[in-house]
Design a protein around this motif. Structure first.
Motif, PDB file in Angstrom:
ATOM      1  N   ASP A   1      -6.255  -1.569   0.197  1.00 44.67           N
ATOM      2  CA  ASP A   1      -6.368  -2.154   1.561  1.00 44.67           C
ATOM      3  C   ASP A   1      -7.792  -2.412   1.660  1.00 44.67           C
ATOM      4  O   ASP A   1      -7.643  -3.510   2.207  1.00 44.67           O
ATOM      5  N   ALA A   2      -8.750  -1.750   1.409  1.00 46.24           N
ATOM      6  CA  ALA A   2     -10.198  -2.108   1.442  1.00 46.24           C
ATOM      7  C   ALA A   2     -10.679  -3.450   0.790  1.00 46.24           C
ATOM      8  O   ALA A   2     -11.370  -4.105   1.392  1.00 46.24           O
ATOM      9  N   VAL A   3     -10.331  -3.568  -0.539  1.00 49.26           N
ATOM     10  CA  VAL A   3     -10.387  -5.091  -1.094  1.00 49.26           C
ATOM     11  C   VAL A   3      -9.984  -6.037  -0.333  1.00 49.26           C
ATOM     12  O   VAL A   3     -10.469  -7.054  -0.358  1.00 49.26           O
ATOM     13  N   ILE A   4      -8.703  -5.955  -0.051  1.00 49.30           N
ATOM     14  CA  ILE A   4      -7.875  -6.932   0.705  1.00 49.30           C
ATOM     15  C   ILE A   4      -8.641  -7.268   2.061  1.00 49.30           C
ATOM     16  O   ILE A   4      -8.872  -8.476   2.199  1.00 49.30           O
ATOM     17  N   LYS A   5      -9.098  -6.268   2.820  1.00 47.93           N
ATOM     18  CA  LYS A   5      -9.858  -6.524   3.983  1.00 47.93           C
ATOM     19  C   LYS A   5     -11.118  -7.241   3.850  1.00 47.93           C
ATOM     20  O   LYS A   5     -11.524  -8.284   4.463  1.00 47.93           O
ATOM     21  N   ASP A   6     -11.740  -7.013   2.536  1.00 49.99           N
ATOM     22  CA  ASP A   6     -12.826  -7.445   2.309  1.00 49.99           C
ATOM     23  C   ASP A   6     -12.725  -9.194   2.094  1.00 49.99           C
ATOM     24  O   ASP A   6     -13.580  -9.927   2.384  1.00 49.99           O
ATOM     25  N   LEU A   7     -11.860  -9.342   1.174  1.00 50.58           N
ATOM     26  CA  LEU A   7     -11.491 -10.760   0.759  1.00 50.58           C
ATOM     27  C   LEU A   7     -10.978 -11.571   1.977  1.00 50.58           C
ATOM     28  O   LEU A   7     -11.545 -12.596   2.233  1.00 50.58           O
ATOM     29  N   ARG A   8     -10.252 -10.688   2.764  1.00 46.21           N
ATOM     30  CA  ARG A   8      -9.899 -11.786   4.022  1.00 46.21           C
ATOM     31  C   ARG A   8     -11.003 -11.937   4.950  1.00 46.21           C
ATOM     32  O   ARG A   8     -11.215 -13.113   5.341  1.00 46.21           O
ATOM     33  N   ASP A   9     -11.993 -10.971   4.914  1.00 48.57           N
ATOM     34  CA  ASP A   9     -13.349 -11.144   5.912  1.00 48.57           C
ATOM     35  C   ASP A   9     -14.043 -12.307   5.410  1.00 48.57           C
ATOM     36  O   ASP A   9     -14.768 -13.028   5.696  1.00 48.57           O
ATOM     37  N   ARG A  10     -13.881 -12.604   4.024  1.00 47.77           N
ATOM     38  CA  ARG A  10     -14.559 -13.560   3.130  1.00 47.77           C
ATOM     39  C   ARG A  10     -13.625 -15.080   3.393  1.00 47.77           C
ATOM     40  O   ARG A  10     -14.298 -16.087   2.839  1.00 47.77           O
ATOM     41  N   GLY A  11     -12.741 -15.062   3.851  1.00 47.96           N
ATOM     42  CA  GLY A  11     -11.948 -16.251   4.031  1.00 47.96           C
ATOM     43  C   GLY A  11     -10.768 -16.516   3.028  1.00 47.96           C
ATOM     44  O   GLY A  11     -10.506 -17.627   2.976  1.00 47.96           O
ATOM     45  N   TYR A  12     -10.457 -15.581   2.240  1.00 44.75           N
ATOM     46  CA  TYR A  12      -9.685 -15.764   1.019  1.00 44.75           C
ATOM     47  C   TYR A  12      -8.226 -15.231   1.564  1.00 44.75           C
ATOM     48  O   TYR A  12      -8.272 -14.146   2.247  1.00 44.75           O
ATOM     49  N   GLU A  13      -7.366 -15.926   1.007  1.00 47.32           N
ATOM     50  CA  GLU A  13      -5.817 -15.345   1.286  1.00 47.32           C
ATOM     51  C   GLU A  13      -5.437 -14.341   0.322  1.00 47.32           C
ATOM     52  O   GLU A  13      -5.045 -14.576  -0.653  1.00 47.32           O
ATOM     53  N   ALA A  14      -5.700 -13.148   0.715  1.00 48.71           N
ATOM     54  CA  ALA A  14      -5.374 -11.988  -0.009  1.00 48.71           C
ATOM     55  C   ALA A  14      -4.250 -11.323   0.288  1.00 48.71           C
ATOM     56  O   ALA A  14      -4.015 -11.071   1.552  1.00 48.71           O
ATOM     57  N   TYR A  15      -3.628 -10.594  -0.692  1.00 53.16           N
ATOM     58  CA  TYR A  15      -2.435  -9.634  -0.106  1.00 53.16           C
ATOM     59  C   TYR A  15      -2.131  -8.707  -1.303  1.00 53.16           C
ATOM     60  O   TYR A  15      -2.886  -8.745  -2.314  1.00 53.16           O
ATOM     61  N   MET A  16      -1.329  -7.701  -1.029  1.00 56.78           N
ATOM     62  CA  MET A  16      -0.950  -6.808  -2.020  1.00 56.78           C
ATOM     63  C   MET A  16       0.434  -6.744  -2.504  1.00 56.78           C
ATOM     64  O   MET A  16       1.434  -7.030  -1.852  1.00 56.78           O
ATOM     65  N   THR A  17       0.735  -6.413  -3.664  1.00 55.13           N
ATOM     66  CA  THR A  17       2.117  -6.042  -4.050  1.00 55.13           C
ATOM     67  C   THR A  17       2.262  -4.681  -4.834  1.00 55.13           C
ATOM     68  O   THR A  17       1.034  -4.136  -5.193  1.00 55.13           O
ATOM     69  N   GLU A  18       3.303  -4.163  -4.946  1.00 49.43           N
ATOM     70  CA  GLU A  18       3.393  -2.768  -5.587  1.00 49.43           C
ATOM     71  C   GLU A  18       4.152  -3.017  -6.794  1.00 49.43           C
ATOM     72  O   GLU A  18       5.253  -3.863  -6.642  1.00 49.43           O
ATOM     73  N   ALA A  19       3.841  -2.289  -7.765  1.00 50.52           N
ATOM     74  CA  ALA A  19       4.579  -2.265  -8.859  1.00 50.52           C
ATOM     75  C   ALA A  19       4.558  -0.679  -9.614  1.00 50.52           C
ATOM     76  O   ALA A  19       3.588  -0.056  -9.401  1.00 50.52           O
ATOM     77  N   VAL A  20       5.763  -0.588 -10.114  1.00 49.40           N
ATOM     78  CA  VAL A  20       5.898   0.701 -10.967  1.00 49.40           C
ATOM     79  C   VAL A  20       5.694   0.600 -12.378  1.00 49.40           C
ATOM     80  O   VAL A  20       6.464  -0.183 -12.838  1.00 49.40           O
ATOM     81  N   VAL A  21       4.813   1.292 -12.942  1.00 51.03           N
ATOM     82  CA  VAL A  21       4.446   1.103 -14.430  1.00 51.03           C
ATOM     83  C   VAL A  21       4.526   2.583 -14.979  1.00 51.03           C
ATOM     84  O   VAL A  21       3.756   3.483 -14.436  1.00 51.03           O
ATOM     85  N   GLY A  22       5.370   2.941 -15.800  1.00 50.63           N
ATOM     86  CA  GLY A  22       5.413   4.438 -16.411  1.00 50.63           C
ATOM     87  C   GLY A  22       5.707   5.179 -15.156  1.00 50.63           C
ATOM     88  O   GLY A  22       5.081   6.409 -15.567  1.00 50.63           O
ATOM     89  N   GLY A  23       6.276   4.911 -14.477  1.00 47.75           N
ATOM     90  CA  GLY A  23       6.730   5.991 -13.277  1.00 47.75           C
ATOM     91  C   GLY A  23       5.679   5.873 -12.261  1.00 47.75           C
ATOM     92  O   GLY A  23       5.553   6.878 -11.381  1.00 47.75           O
ATOM     93  N   LYS A  24       4.424   5.341 -12.434  1.00 48.02           N
ATOM     94  CA  LYS A  24       3.242   5.320 -11.524  1.00 48.02           C
ATOM     95  C   LYS A  24       3.398   4.289 -10.594  1.00 48.02           C
ATOM     96  O   LYS A  24       3.669   3.016 -11.066  1.00 48.02           O
TER      97      LYS A  24
END
Length: 140
Positions: A80-103
């Protein structure tokens, strides 16, 4: 545009293509069982979660297929912090979730593009302008 292609990014593009080939042969992604989270906490988290960004369409109605992945981390707060920083810089940032090896991993991505080449140009722009190295990835 092959002249302008960063050799470091070309490696990631090849790796991404091979990864997609393997993924196509593998089993579908596993869902996180709901019993792993208390029901109340899950409802509260869902109520506070912003709606997922809609998949943009082109005028022809085709879905955009590629993005630039900048990070994958196990802590949602950091993502979330990385996304906020990118958006503050004017980039279209977003997050997705992925399950890899149960994590669960939270993938930080930027932009949506019709072609792998367009996404590659954006990755090079991010590297040049923001000092961020990313890899071209398919949008799931």
């Amino acid at each position: 545009d092959k002249e302008n292609e960063d050799p470091k990014l070309a490696f990631y593009e090849r790796l991404s293509s091979k990864k997609n080939e393997v993924r196509m042969r593998a089993e579908p992604p596993r869902e996180i069982p709901m019993k792993e989270k208390p029901a109340e906490a899950h409802r509260r988290e869902a109520a506070n979660k912003p709606p997922a960004p809609a998949q943009p369409r082109t005028s022809a109605g085709d879905h955009l297929q590629y993005t630039v992945q900048l990070a994958s981390m196990g802590e949602k707060v950091r993502a979330d912090a990385v996304i906020k920083d990118l958006r503050d810089r004017g980039y279209e940032a977003y997050m997705t979730e992925a399950v890899v090896g149960g994590k669960v991993y939270y993938r930080v991505r930027c932009g949506r593009f019709m072609t792998q080449e367009e996404a590659g140009k954006h990755a090079r722009k991010l590297a040049r302008e923001a000092g961020l190295k990313g890899l071209v990835s398919r949008i799931e």
